[in-house]
Write a protein that holds these residues in place. Structure first.
Motif, short mmCIF file in Angstrom:
data_model
loop_
_atom_site.label_atom_id
_atom_site.label_comp_id
_atom_site.label_asym_id
_atom_site.label_seq_id
_atom_site.Cartn_x
_atom_site.Cartn_y
_atom_site.Cartn_z
N SER A 35 -10.77 -7.94 -0.93
CA SER A 35 -11.87 -7.37 -0.13
C SER A 35 -12.45 -6.13 -0.82
O SER A 35 -12.06 -5.79 -1.93
CB SER A 35 -11.41 -7.08 1.29
OG SER A 35 -10.38 -6.15 1.26
N GLY A 371 6.53 -7.67 1.74
CA GLY A 371 5.58 -7.52 2.85
C GLY A 371 5.48 -8.76 3.71
O GLY A 371 6.37 -9.62 3.73
N GLU A 372 4.35 -8.86 4.38
CA GLU A 372 4.20 -9.87 5.43
C GLU A 372 4.12 -11.30 4.91
O GLU A 372 4.20 -12.25 5.69
CB GLU A 372 2.95 -9.54 6.26
CG GLU A 372 3.18 -9.77 7.73
CD GLU A 372 1.99 -9.37 8.58
OE1 GLU A 372 1.46 -8.27 8.39
OE2 GLU A 372 1.59 -10.18 9.43
N PHE A 385 6.13 -1.72 8.85
CA PHE A 385 5.85 -0.91 7.65
C PHE A 385 7.15 -0.55 6.93
O PHE A 385 7.19 -0.55 5.70
CB PHE A 385 5.09 0.37 8.01
CG PHE A 385 3.61 0.16 8.18
CD1 PHE A 385 2.91 -0.70 7.34
CD2 PHE A 385 2.90 0.82 9.17
CE1 PHE A 385 1.55 -0.91 7.49
CE2 PHE A 385 1.53 0.63 9.33
CZ PHE A 385 0.86 -0.23 8.49
C1 FAD Z 1 -3.81 -3.87 14.30
C2 FAD Z 1 -2.49 -3.73 13.60
C3 FAD Z 1 -1.78 -2.57 13.77
C4 FAD Z 1 -0.53 -2.42 13.14
N1 FAD Z 1 0.16 -1.26 13.31
C5 FAD Z 1 1.38 -1.12 12.74
C6 FAD Z 1 2.11 0.10 12.86
O1 FAD Z 1 1.63 1.09 13.42
N2 FAD Z 1 3.35 0.15 12.31
C7 FAD Z 1 3.91 -0.91 11.64
O2 FAD Z 1 5.04 -0.79 11.18
N3 FAD Z 1 3.22 -2.04 11.45
C8 FAD Z 1 1.99 -2.16 11.98
N4 FAD Z 1 1.27 -3.33 11.79
C9 FAD Z 1 1.83 -4.36 10.92
C10 FAD Z 1 1.56 -3.94 9.48
O3 FAD Z 1 0.20 -3.56 9.37
C11 FAD Z 1 1.87 -5.07 8.50
O4 FAD Z 1 3.21 -5.45 8.66
C12 FAD Z 1 1.64 -4.60 7.07
O5 FAD Z 1 0.32 -4.13 6.92
C13 FAD Z 1 1.88 -5.71 6.06
O6 FAD Z 1 1.58 -5.17 4.79
P1 FAD Z 1 1.34 -6.12 3.53
O7 FAD Z 1 1.11 -5.19 2.38
O8 FAD Z 1 2.40 -7.12 3.43
O9 FAD Z 1 0.01 -6.93 3.89
P2 FAD Z 1 -1.46 -6.44 4.22
O10 FAD Z 1 -1.45 -5.08 4.80
O11 FAD Z 1 -2.04 -7.53 5.01
O12 FAD Z 1 -2.16 -6.34 2.80
C14 FAD Z 1 -2.41 -7.47 2.01
C15 FAD Z 1 -3.63 -7.24 1.18
O13 FAD Z 1 -3.76 -8.31 0.27
C16 FAD Z 1 -5.11 -8.73 0.21
N5 FAD Z 1 -5.11 -10.14 -0.20
C17 FAD Z 1 -4.74 -11.23 0.50
N6 FAD Z 1 -4.87 -12.34 -0.23
C18 FAD Z 1 -5.34 -11.96 -1.43
C19 FAD Z 1 -5.70 -12.66 -2.61
N7 FAD Z 1 -5.58 -13.99 -2.70
N8 FAD Z 1 -6.16 -11.96 -3.67
C20 FAD Z 1 -6.29 -10.60 -3.59
N9 FAD Z 1 -5.98 -9.89 -2.49
C21 FAD Z 1 -5.50 -10.56 -1.43
C22 FAD Z 1 -5.61 -8.50 1.63
O14 FAD Z 1 -7.01 -8.37 1.65
C23 FAD Z 1 -4.91 -7.20 1.99
O15 FAD Z 1 -5.65 -6.05 1.62
C24 FAD Z 1 0.01 -3.49 12.37
C25 FAD Z 1 -0.74 -4.65 12.20
C26 FAD Z 1 -1.98 -4.77 12.79
C27 FAD Z 1 -2.77 -6.03 12.58
#
Ligand code: FAD
Length: 403
Positions: A35, A371-372, A385
């Motif tokens: 993005s 991560g997720e 987090f």
């Molecule tokens: C509204 C909301 C509030 C939250 N609040 C909390 C909180 O307060 N505390 C807490 O512990 N958890 C919270 N969570 C959960 C937490 O946000 C997630 O567990 C965490 O963000 C996961 O991190 P990540 O890095 O695995 O994935 P993400 O944060 O989803 O990041 C993944 C990134 O990869 C990018 N991406 C995906 N596919 C591709 C691709 N093919 N090529 C390039 N880039 C790509 C995406 O655009 C994104 O920027 C919340 C979730 C939501 C939805």
């Protein structure tokens, strides 16, 4: 020795924390983000305040908050846990504060504080951030990786795969023969239409007991009436622990609620004692302390009891009906709604694919995941987090030691 190229896929919490902890003298780090901005979930997290972690400092207690991944996270948390998170941020000038319920936020109450420090630390490590670069596929080639993106190909010695829970990102791994678990939502609220809850949004109960007998599930904690049904920590916890079963039931099931978290007999005794000691007391004034007056009025109404009636004149069956409504209430759940403060996906990469000592894929060398995207998720409260920070830190330490 020439620098190794590390390609991080996804600019979220896990990707940035890896970048922030890599040894800049050893790695040329490129972060690919599909993005036009990074750390977008961090920005909206915790209602814009970012619940960074939770004040639980014993790894074996901490893992109890993860419906999926609890066994695997033990070793990860033994190397980086909430105490380390607090220290990491504090060493970089971010003061964190703990709230009464154990959730930890930046003192500023702004997720921008967390975003700023992650961006700054990644930049200090020389991370090259490439926005609007969507990774389309990854091909292992002679000990290295070719990464096809929407803006051309990249080559990497190491991959750190942190794209969150987007199904397309899971497909990229399925094409590499990773086994996966189908994603389903976790951390949601329950839709219920019942006269007991109507027009009472915002009404809260400090400690309620919930159970779903069909799925042998029980939870206890604060409960909240919403416009659509029920929410609050107790609901979110049960939605996380039973995410798969509730999905399979199409979110239709019977929820048993004890609004007072006290046994039927104890609550009944409370009314019997009042009847004996203060028979002239009006029913409107006999509410248990944990209930709001509005909710109490609704309960009386549904039981056909006039609030101006003296308790001494209320018949035993009516008091029993009242007690049952408070302690053995059965509500039909007919769907789910998104919890705006935090939601996650259960499912993702099968944990058997990962060596949790390093977070490396067992299939592909120098291919790490965090991560997720993994079939790991926690209940609400900063645990999601924390899993990201811990997994990412383990990856960075492994890479720093390996090269
Ligand atoms: C509204 C909301 C509030 C939250 N609040 C909390 C909180 O307060 N505390 C807490 O512990 N958890 C919270 N969570 C959960 C937490 O946000 C997630 O567990 C965490 O963000 C996961 O991190 P990540 O890095 O695995 O994935 P993400 O944060 O989803 O990041 C993944 C990134 O990869 C990018 N991406 C995906 N596919 C591709 C691709 N093919 N090529 C390039 N880039 C790509 C995406 O655009 C994104 O920027 C919340 C979730 C939501 C939805």
């Amino acid at each position: 020795m020439a620098k190794q190229t590390v390609l991080i896929v996804g600019g979220g919490a896990a990707g940035f924390f890896t970048a922030a902890n890599l040894d800049a003298s050893k790695f040329h780090t490129i972060l690919l983000e599909q993005s036009s901005d990074v750390l977008q979930k961090v920005r909206i997290s915790g209602g814009g305040r970012c619940n960074v972690t939770h004040s639980c400092f014993d790894p074996s207690a901490l893992v109890q908050f993860y419906p999926r991944g609890n066994r695997e996270l033990r070793s990860v948390f033994s190397r980086f846990q909430p105490q380390d998170t607090i220290q990491w941020f504090s060493q970089r000038g971010v003061v964190l504060k703990t709230e009464k319920d154990g959730r930890i936020f930046p003192q500023t109450n702004s997720s921008e504080t967390i975003i700023d420090v992650l961006k700054k630390q990644a930049a200090l490590n020389g991370t090259e951030i490439k926005l609007q670069h969507r990774v389309l596929s990854i091909t292992p080639e002679e000990g290295r990786y070719t990464v096809q993106t929407s803006q051309g190909n990249f080559w990497a010695d190491c991959i750190v795969y942190t794209p969150g829970s987007i199904p397309k990102s899971l497909k990229i791994l399925q094409d590499l023969s990773f086994s996966t678990v189908a994603p389903v939502p976790s951390l949601f609220t329950f839709n219920i239409s019942h006269p007991l809850l109507e027009q009472l949004p915002g009404t809260s109960f400090p400690n309620a007991q919930l159970s779903i007998p069909e799925f042998k599930s029980k939870e206890q904690g604060p409960l909240l009436i919403t416009h659509w049904g029920l929410s609050g920590p107790a609901i979110l916890k049960i939605s996380a622990w039973k995410a798969r079963e509730l999905f399979a039931a199409d979110y239709r099931f019977t929820l048993h609620v004890n609004f007072l978290a006290e046994p039927f007999a104890q609550v009944q005794q409370h009314f019997v004692l009042q009847k004996q000691s203060s028979p002239k007391k009006l029913m409107g004034a006999t509410k248990p302390a944990a209930l709001t007056q509005r909710f109490w009025s609704r309960v009386l109404d549904l039981c056909g009891i006039d609030p101006t009636q003296q308790i001494g004149t209320v018949k035993t069956p009516a008091l029993e009906k009242l007690t049952a409504l408070l302690t053995q209430c059965k509500l039909e759940v007919v769907g789910k709604s998104t919890n705006k403060d935090e939601f996650v996906t259960a499912g993702g990469v099968d944990l058997k694919e990962i060596d949790f000592r390093t977070m490396e894929s067992k299939r592909y060398p120098n291919f790490f995941l965090a991560g997720e995207i993994l079939n790991i998720d926690g209940i609400t409260g900063g645990f999601n987090f924390q899993a990201c920070w811990s997994e990412a830190f383990v990856i960075a330490m492994e890479l720093n030691a390996r090269f």
